[in-house]
Design a protein around this motif. Structure first.
Motif, PDB file in Angstrom:
ATOM      1  N   ASN A   1     -12.898  -0.176  -4.531  1.00  9.37           N
ATOM      2  CA  ASN A   1     -12.332   0.339  -3.287  1.00  9.37           C
ATOM      3  C   ASN A   1     -12.599  -0.679  -2.191  1.00  9.37           C
ATOM      4  O   ASN A   1     -13.741  -1.095  -1.992  1.00  9.37           O
ATOM      5  N   GLU A   2     -11.549  -1.093  -1.495  1.00  6.40           N
ATOM      6  CA  GLU A   2     -11.664  -2.101  -0.443  1.00  6.40           C
ATOM      7  C   GLU A   2     -10.988  -1.604   0.823  1.00  6.40           C
ATOM      8  O   GLU A   2     -10.032  -0.837   0.765  1.00  6.40           O
ATOM      9  N   ARG A   3     -11.479  -2.082   1.958  1.00 15.15           N
ATOM     10  CA  ARG A   3     -10.840  -1.814   3.244  1.00 15.15           C
ATOM     11  C   ARG A   3     -10.212  -3.102   3.732  1.00 15.15           C
ATOM     12  O   ARG A   3     -10.859  -4.147   3.755  1.00 15.15           O
ATOM     13  N   PHE A   4      -8.947  -3.022   4.109  1.00 18.76           N
ATOM     14  CA  PHE A   4      -8.256  -4.180   4.654  1.00 18.76           C
ATOM     15  C   PHE A   4      -7.776  -3.838   6.061  1.00 18.76           C
ATOM     16  O   PHE A   4      -7.053  -2.865   6.251  1.00 18.76           O
ATOM     17  N   ARG A   5      -8.181  -4.635   7.030  1.00 16.66           N
ATOM     18  CA  ARG A   5      -7.692  -4.463   8.394  1.00 16.66           C
ATOM     19  C   ARG A   5      -6.312  -5.101   8.479  1.00 16.66           C
ATOM     20  O   ARG A   5      -5.932  -5.900   7.645  1.00 16.66           O
ATOM     21  N   SER A   6      -5.558  -4.776   9.511  1.00 15.50           N
ATOM     22  CA  SER A   6      -4.193  -5.312   9.617  1.00 15.50           C
ATOM     23  C   SER A   6      -4.195  -6.828   9.806  1.00 15.50           C
ATOM     24  O   SER A   6      -3.261  -7.501   9.393  1.00 15.50           O
TER      25      SER A   6
ATOM     26  N   ASP B   1      -6.305  -8.880   8.327  1.00 17.36           N
ATOM     27  CA  ASP B   1      -6.728  -9.534   7.079  1.00 17.36           C
ATOM     28  C   ASP B   1      -5.505 -10.017   6.318  1.00 17.36           C
ATOM     29  O   ASP B   1      -4.495  -9.313   6.224  1.00 17.36           O
ATOM     30  N   LYS B   2      -5.603 -11.214   5.754  1.00 14.17           N
ATOM     31  CA  LYS B   2      -4.510 -11.760   4.946  1.00 14.17           C
ATOM     32  C   LYS B   2      -4.929 -11.705   3.479  1.00 14.17           C
ATOM     33  O   LYS B   2      -6.046 -12.087   3.133  1.00 14.17           O
ATOM     34  N   VAL B   3      -4.043 -11.188   2.618  1.00 16.58           N
ATOM     35  CA  VAL B   3      -4.307 -11.159   1.177  1.00 16.58           C
ATOM     36  C   VAL B   3      -3.160 -11.843   0.443  1.00 16.58           C
ATOM     37  O   VAL B   3      -2.017 -11.843   0.908  1.00 16.58           O
ATOM     38  N   GLU B   4      -3.483 -12.418  -0.686  1.00 15.68           N
ATOM     39  CA  GLU B   4      -2.527 -13.158  -1.505  1.00 15.68           C
ATOM     40  C   GLU B   4      -1.796 -12.185  -2.421  1.00 15.68           C
ATOM     41  O   GLU B   4      -2.426 -11.488  -3.224  1.00 15.68           O
ATOM     42  N   ARG B   5      -0.474 -12.092  -2.289  1.00 14.36           N
ATOM     43  CA  ARG B   5       0.314 -11.217  -3.159  1.00 14.36           C
ATOM     44  C   ARG B   5       0.869 -12.043  -4.308  1.00 14.36           C
ATOM     45  O   ARG B   5       1.439 -13.104  -4.098  1.00 14.36           O
ATOM     46  N   VAL B   6       0.709 -11.551  -5.539  1.00 11.49           N
ATOM     47  CA  VAL B   6       1.097 -12.278  -6.741  1.00 11.49           C
ATOM     48  C   VAL B   6       2.309 -11.618  -7.370  1.00 11.49           C
ATOM     49  O   VAL B   6       2.394 -10.396  -7.437  1.00 11.49           O
ATOM     50  N   ARG B   7       3.223 -12.424  -7.840  1.00 13.23           N
ATOM     51  CA  ARG B   7       4.373 -11.905  -8.579  1.00 13.23           C
ATOM     52  C   ARG B   7       4.177 -12.240 -10.052  1.00 13.23           C
ATOM     53  O   ARG B   7       3.884 -13.375 -10.412  1.00 13.23           O
ATOM     54  N   LEU B   8       4.337 -11.228 -10.895  1.00 17.60           N
ATOM     55  CA  LEU B   8       4.205 -11.432 -12.338  1.00 17.60           C
ATOM     56  C   LEU B   8       5.584 -11.623 -12.948  1.00 17.60           C
ATOM     57  O   LEU B   8       6.553 -11.004 -12.523  1.00 17.60           O
ATOM     58  N   ASP B   9       5.663 -12.497 -13.948  1.00 18.39           N
ATOM     59  CA  ASP B   9       6.916 -12.699 -14.677  1.00 18.39           C
ATOM     60  C   ASP B   9       7.009 -11.659 -15.773  1.00 18.39           C
ATOM     61  O   ASP B   9       6.050 -11.452 -16.522  1.00 18.39           O
ATOM     62  N   GLN B  10       8.168 -11.011 -15.897  1.00 18.74           N
ATOM     63  CA  GLN B  10       8.378 -10.024 -16.960  1.00 18.74           C
ATOM     64  C   GLN B  10       9.340 -10.595 -17.984  1.00 18.74           C
ATOM     65  O   GLN B  10      10.390 -11.121 -17.626  1.00 18.74           O
ATOM     66  N   LYS B  11       8.949 -10.483 -19.254  1.00 20.56           N
ATOM     67  CA  LYS B  11       9.814 -10.945 -20.334  1.00 20.56           C
ATOM     68  C   LYS B  11       9.951  -9.833 -21.365  1.00 20.56           C
ATOM     69  O   LYS B  11       8.965  -9.207 -21.730  1.00 20.56           O
TER      70      LYS B  11
END
Length: 187
Positions: free
Chosen positions: A53-58, A60-70
């Motif tokens: 469980n994490e708290r993120f303030r507005s 805060d910057k987080v890295e969003r990852v895109r997964l490849d679907q095959k």
């Protein structure tokens, strides 16, 4: 990889956080009477299943990852490894059988599964939601018995136990929901 603000996190997003890959399971936005608003996020590690469980303030910057679907076709299982073939390149991939978890018995020869990759690493395997199975063992059909909320236990041809309606007998093909492990309809 795109960075997003902490208040833009949505359920289902994949984030790179603390050196690992995490999936956002639940997100709730909290605005306390004192102090700034934040997002309370329940994260699940995609590699080992740990929860956090994490708290993120507005801000805060987080890295969003895109997964490849095959989409890949299941060929066979050997020594706890599942062998899949890419239908475009015909390249074969060996994956751990643990990636499927308790849905492993529903994987059938020739079935097309969707595999999510992060780079070259396979993180998850998902099979179709509805699969056709045959009833191997169950109690005999009783004439005149209605289907009013009375289910009976059955063992399928893949060894999975589920509850089925009383009018379904041994040797019949049925459609099973692989996410809820329950009878869906006759095949």
């Amino acid at each position: 990889m795109p960075k997003i603000n902490g208040n833009e996190i949505r359920p289902g997003n994949i984030l790179e956080h603390d050196g690992g890959l995490w999936g956002a399971v639940k997100v709730s936005h909290v605005k306390p009477g004192k102090g700034g608003a934040f997002a309370q996020v329940e994260l699940k590690n995609l590699r080992d299943g740990r929860k956090l469980n994490e708290r993120f303030r507005s801000e805060d910057k987080v890295e969003r990852v895109r997964l490849d679907q095959k989409d890949q076709q299941f060929l066979y299982e050997t020594d706890g490894k599942l062998v899949f073939m890419d239908s475009e390149t015909f390249e074969q991939t060996e994956l751990d059988a643990d990636l499927l978890g308790d849905r492993r018995p529903f994987l059938q020869d020739g079935m097309t599964a969707t595999i999510e990759y992060y780079g070259e690493e396979a993180l998850s395997v998902s099979i179709p939601q509805k699969v056709t199975c045959t009833v191997a063992e169950t109690e005999p059909v009783v004439k005149g018995q209605t289907a009013a909320n009375s289910y009976k236990p059955a063992i399928l041809d893949n060894g999975v136990r589920i509850m089925i309606p009383p009018f379904v007998g041994e040797g019949e093909a049925i459609v099973v929901n692989t996410e809820a492990f329950e009878y869906s309809e006759r095949a």
